[in-house]
Design a protein around this motif. Structure first.
Motif, PDB file in Angstrom:
ATOM      1  N   LEU A   1     -13.165   5.106  -4.549  1.00  0.00           N
ATOM      2  CA  LEU A   1     -11.896   3.913  -4.470  1.00  0.00           C
ATOM      3  C   LEU A   1     -12.680   3.104  -6.357  1.00  0.00           C
ATOM      4  O   LEU A   1     -13.870   3.635  -6.140  1.00  0.00           O
ATOM      5  CB  LEU A   1     -12.635   2.541  -3.508  1.00  0.00           C
ATOM      6  CG  LEU A   1     -12.139   1.445  -3.944  1.00  0.00           C
ATOM      7  CD1 LEU A   1     -10.269   1.359  -3.605  1.00  0.00           C
ATOM      8  CD2 LEU A   1     -13.148   0.635  -3.188  1.00  0.00           C
ATOM      9  N   ASP A   2     -11.656   3.049  -6.707  1.00  0.00           N
ATOM     10  CA  ASP A   2     -11.409   2.485  -8.163  1.00  0.00           C
ATOM     11  C   ASP A   2     -10.629   1.152  -7.433  1.00  0.00           C
ATOM     12  O   ASP A   2      -9.197   0.860  -7.978  1.00  0.00           O
ATOM     13  CB  ASP A   2     -10.488   3.352  -8.893  1.00  0.00           C
ATOM     14  CG  ASP A   2     -10.985   2.884 -10.391  1.00  0.00           C
ATOM     15  OD1 ASP A   2     -11.467   2.189 -10.581  1.00  0.00           O
ATOM     16  OD2 ASP A   2     -11.169   3.524 -11.259  1.00  0.00           O
TER      17      ASP A   2
ATOM     18  N   LYS B   1      -7.090  -0.002  -8.250  1.00  0.00           N
ATOM     19  CA  LYS B   1      -6.869   0.083  -6.857  1.00  0.00           C
ATOM     20  C   LYS B   1      -5.558   0.989  -6.816  1.00  0.00           C
ATOM     21  O   LYS B   1      -4.992   1.367  -6.600  1.00  0.00           O
ATOM     22  CB  LYS B   1      -5.717  -1.570  -7.264  1.00  0.00           C
ATOM     23  CG  LYS B   1      -5.837  -2.555  -7.830  1.00  0.00           C
ATOM     24  CD  LYS B   1      -4.797  -3.956  -7.836  1.00  0.00           C
ATOM     25  CE  LYS B   1      -6.040  -5.251  -7.490  1.00  0.00           C
ATOM     26  NZ  LYS B   1      -4.908  -6.315  -7.592  1.00  0.00           N
ATOM     27  N   GLN B   2      -6.887   2.108  -7.096  1.00  0.00           N
ATOM     28  CA  GLN B   2      -6.820   3.236  -6.506  1.00  0.00           C
ATOM     29  C   GLN B   2      -7.769   3.571  -5.316  1.00  0.00           C
ATOM     30  O   GLN B   2      -9.010   3.655  -5.344  1.00  0.00           O
ATOM     31  CB  GLN B   2      -6.661   4.415  -7.546  1.00  0.00           C
ATOM     32  CG  GLN B   2      -5.304   4.082  -8.108  1.00  0.00           C
ATOM     33  CD  GLN B   2      -4.909   4.940  -9.173  1.00  0.00           C
ATOM     34  OE1 GLN B   2      -5.922   5.330 -10.018  1.00  0.00           O
ATOM     35  NE2 GLN B   2      -3.344   5.315  -9.773  1.00  0.00           N
ATOM     36  N   SER B   3      -7.539   4.583  -4.305  1.00  0.00           N
ATOM     37  CA  SER B   3      -8.182   5.019  -3.849  1.00  0.00           C
ATOM     38  C   SER B   3      -7.395   6.634  -3.166  1.00  0.00           C
ATOM     39  O   SER B   3      -6.256   6.957  -3.693  1.00  0.00           O
ATOM     40  CB  SER B   3      -8.769   4.588  -2.459  1.00  0.00           C
ATOM     41  OG  SER B   3      -9.448   5.520  -0.998  1.00  0.00           O
TER      42      SER B   3
ATOM     43  N   VAL C   1       0.900  -1.284   0.055  1.00  0.00           N
ATOM     44  CA  VAL C   1      -0.179  -0.076  -0.091  1.00  0.00           C
ATOM     45  C   VAL C   1       1.245   1.278   0.162  1.00  0.00           C
ATOM     46  O   VAL C   1       1.951   1.066   1.102  1.00  0.00           O
ATOM     47  CB  VAL C   1      -1.039   0.264   1.502  1.00  0.00           C
ATOM     48  CG1 VAL C   1      -1.789   1.716   1.299  1.00  0.00           C
ATOM     49  CG2 VAL C   1      -2.031  -1.030   0.854  1.00  0.00           C
ATOM     50  N   GLU C   2       0.511   1.982  -1.043  1.00  0.00           N
ATOM     51  CA  GLU C   2       1.428   3.360  -1.419  1.00  0.00           C
ATOM     52  C   GLU C   2       0.874   4.634  -0.881  1.00  0.00           C
ATOM     53  O   GLU C   2      -0.133   4.696  -1.739  1.00  0.00           O
ATOM     54  CB  GLU C   2       2.293   3.067  -2.792  1.00  0.00           C
ATOM     55  CG  GLU C   2       3.501   1.905  -2.788  1.00  0.00           C
ATOM     56  CD  GLU C   2       3.993   2.060  -3.721  1.00  0.00           C
ATOM     57  OE1 GLU C   2       5.012   1.121  -4.028  1.00  0.00           O
ATOM     58  OE2 GLU C   2       4.206   2.734  -4.653  1.00  0.00           O
ATOM     59  N   GLN C   3       1.048   5.098  -0.152  1.00  0.00           N
ATOM     60  CA  GLN C   3       0.677   6.279  -0.324  1.00  0.00           C
ATOM     61  C   GLN C   3       1.488   8.035  -0.664  1.00  0.00           C
ATOM     62  O   GLN C   3       2.313   7.887  -0.644  1.00  0.00           O
ATOM     63  CB  GLN C   3      -0.220   6.816   1.707  1.00  0.00           C
ATOM     64  CG  GLN C   3      -1.203   5.906   1.884  1.00  0.00           C
ATOM     65  CD  GLN C   3      -1.523   5.966   3.185  1.00  0.00           C
ATOM     66  OE1 GLN C   3      -0.967   5.262   4.466  1.00  0.00           O
ATOM     67  NE2 GLN C   3      -2.149   7.007   3.256  1.00  0.00           N
ATOM     68  N   SER C   4       0.395   8.438  -1.252  1.00  0.00           N
ATOM     69  CA  SER C   4       1.016   9.682  -1.414  1.00  0.00           C
ATOM     70  C   SER C   4      -0.162  11.452  -1.686  1.00  0.00           C
ATOM     71  O   SER C   4      -1.138  11.146  -0.862  1.00  0.00           O
ATOM     72  CB  SER C   4       1.997   9.756  -3.069  1.00  0.00           C
ATOM     73  OG  SER C   4       0.921  10.150  -3.598  1.00  0.00           O
ATOM     74  N   PRO C   5       0.305  12.533  -0.800  1.00  0.00           N
ATOM     75  CA  PRO C   5       2.282  12.508  -0.615  1.00  0.00           C
ATOM     76  C   PRO C   5       2.405  12.199   0.471  1.00  0.00           C
ATOM     77  O   PRO C   5       1.850  11.807   1.344  1.00  0.00           O
ATOM     78  CB  PRO C   5       2.293  13.925  -1.098  1.00  0.00           C
ATOM     79  CG  PRO C   5       1.413  14.912  -0.520  1.00  0.00           C
ATOM     80  CD  PRO C   5       0.134  13.415  -0.931  1.00  0.00           C
TER      81      PRO C   5
ATOM     82  N   GLN D   1      -3.592  10.379  -1.325  1.00  0.00           N
ATOM     83  CA  GLN D   1      -3.575   9.325  -2.709  1.00  0.00           C
ATOM     84  C   GLN D   1      -3.324   7.776  -1.779  1.00  0.00           C
ATOM     85  O   GLN D   1      -2.594   7.794  -1.255  1.00  0.00           O
ATOM     86  CB  GLN D   1      -2.973   9.281  -4.305  1.00  0.00           C
ATOM     87  CG  GLN D   1      -3.288  10.823  -4.583  1.00  0.00           C
ATOM     88  CD  GLN D   1      -4.551   9.960  -5.455  1.00  0.00           C
ATOM     89  OE1 GLN D   1      -4.706   9.575  -5.202  1.00  0.00           O
ATOM     90  NE2 GLN D   1      -5.997  11.774  -6.199  1.00  0.00           N
ATOM     91  N   CYS D   2      -4.164   6.818  -2.256  1.00  0.00           N
ATOM     92  CA  CYS D   2      -3.789   5.434  -2.086  1.00  0.00           C
ATOM     93  C   CYS D   2      -3.506   4.994  -3.238  1.00  0.00           C
ATOM     94  O   CYS D   2      -4.969   4.394  -3.560  1.00  0.00           O
ATOM     95  CB  CYS D   2      -4.792   5.020  -0.899  1.00  0.00           C
ATOM     96  SG  CYS D   2      -3.966   3.930  -0.072  1.00  0.00           S
TER      97      CYS D   2
END
Lengths: 113, 111
Positions: free
Chosen positions: B66-67, B71-73, B4-8, B22-23
């Motif tokens: 959620l998409d 695979k993005q939230s 699971v990667e988050q930005s910023p 973003q996730c």
């Protein structure tokens, strides 16, 4: 309803010592999960207890152990402390079914010197 | 690998402004996605939880999307307040109940 409580809130230990942390879940919750949170790694799952049995386990060495009592209260023990064990230890409780919301306690801040 | 990667990583905004966190995740099989808010020195508090079939969920000024295909939230905060200053953590659950945590976005709201 009282929230999840953790004791102690702060703890300072030296390398090689052992420590026991306590977590009291929300009344009626049967699942307790433990997490380690460090600035670089974020939250990492240690283990989950449900009805006094370990139900899930993360990738931590055997120095980290836990148990759960019949009243759902849980303890976590870390033996032979290392500097890298310095972290915020969080516990979370839930009713215990898959997908149930987890409620976190305030955490125990452990510093190992 | 389940990630699971988050930005910023961190974000500074002025009070009253909107922002979006973003996730992105690679967790499979997917069960649900949660957003938590964590104030300094406190445990995380749940903001939203979404299953595969849900696209949007709101909680006051917080709106999560959620998409599941990409695979993005995202977590959108409207009309930010000083009390929104916190870390926001995205957590994805596998069907095995294992939770995969992002490292969080540190949000600071200045007056």
């Amino acid at each position: 309803k009282a929230g999840v409580t953790q004791t102690p809130r702060y703890l300072i230990k030296t390398r090689g010592q052992q420590v026991t942390l306590s977590c009291s879940p929300i009344s009626g919750h049967r699942s307790v999960s433990w997490y380690q949170q460090t600035p670089g790694q974020g939250l990492q799952f240690l283990f989950e207890y449900f009805s006094e049995t370990q139900r899930n386990k993360g990738n931590f060495p055997g120095r980290f152990s836990g148990r759960q009592f019949s009243n759902s209260r849980s303890e976590m023990n870390v033996s032979t402390l290392e500097l890298g064990d310095s972290a915020l230890y969080l516990c979370a409780s839930s009713l215990g079914d898959r997908g149930d919301e987890q409620y976190f306690g305030p955490g125990t801040r452990l510093t190992v010197t | 690998k389940n990630q699971v990667e988050q930005s910023p990583q961190s974000l500074i905004i002025l009070e009253g402004k909107n922002c979006t966190l973003q996730c992105n995740y690679t967790v499979s099989p997917f069960s649900n996605l949660r957003w938590y808010k964590q104030d300094t020195g406190r445990g995380p508090v749940s903001l939203t939880i979404m299953t595969f079939s849900e696209n949007t969920k709101s909680n006051g000024r917080y709106t999560a999307t959620l998409d599941a295909d990409t695979k993005q939230s995202s977590l959108h905060i409207t009309a930010s307040q000083l009390s929104d200053s916190a870390s926001y953590i995205c957590v994805v659950s596998k069907n095995t109940d294992k939770l995969i945590f992002g490292t969080g976005t540190r949000l600071q709201v200045f007056p």
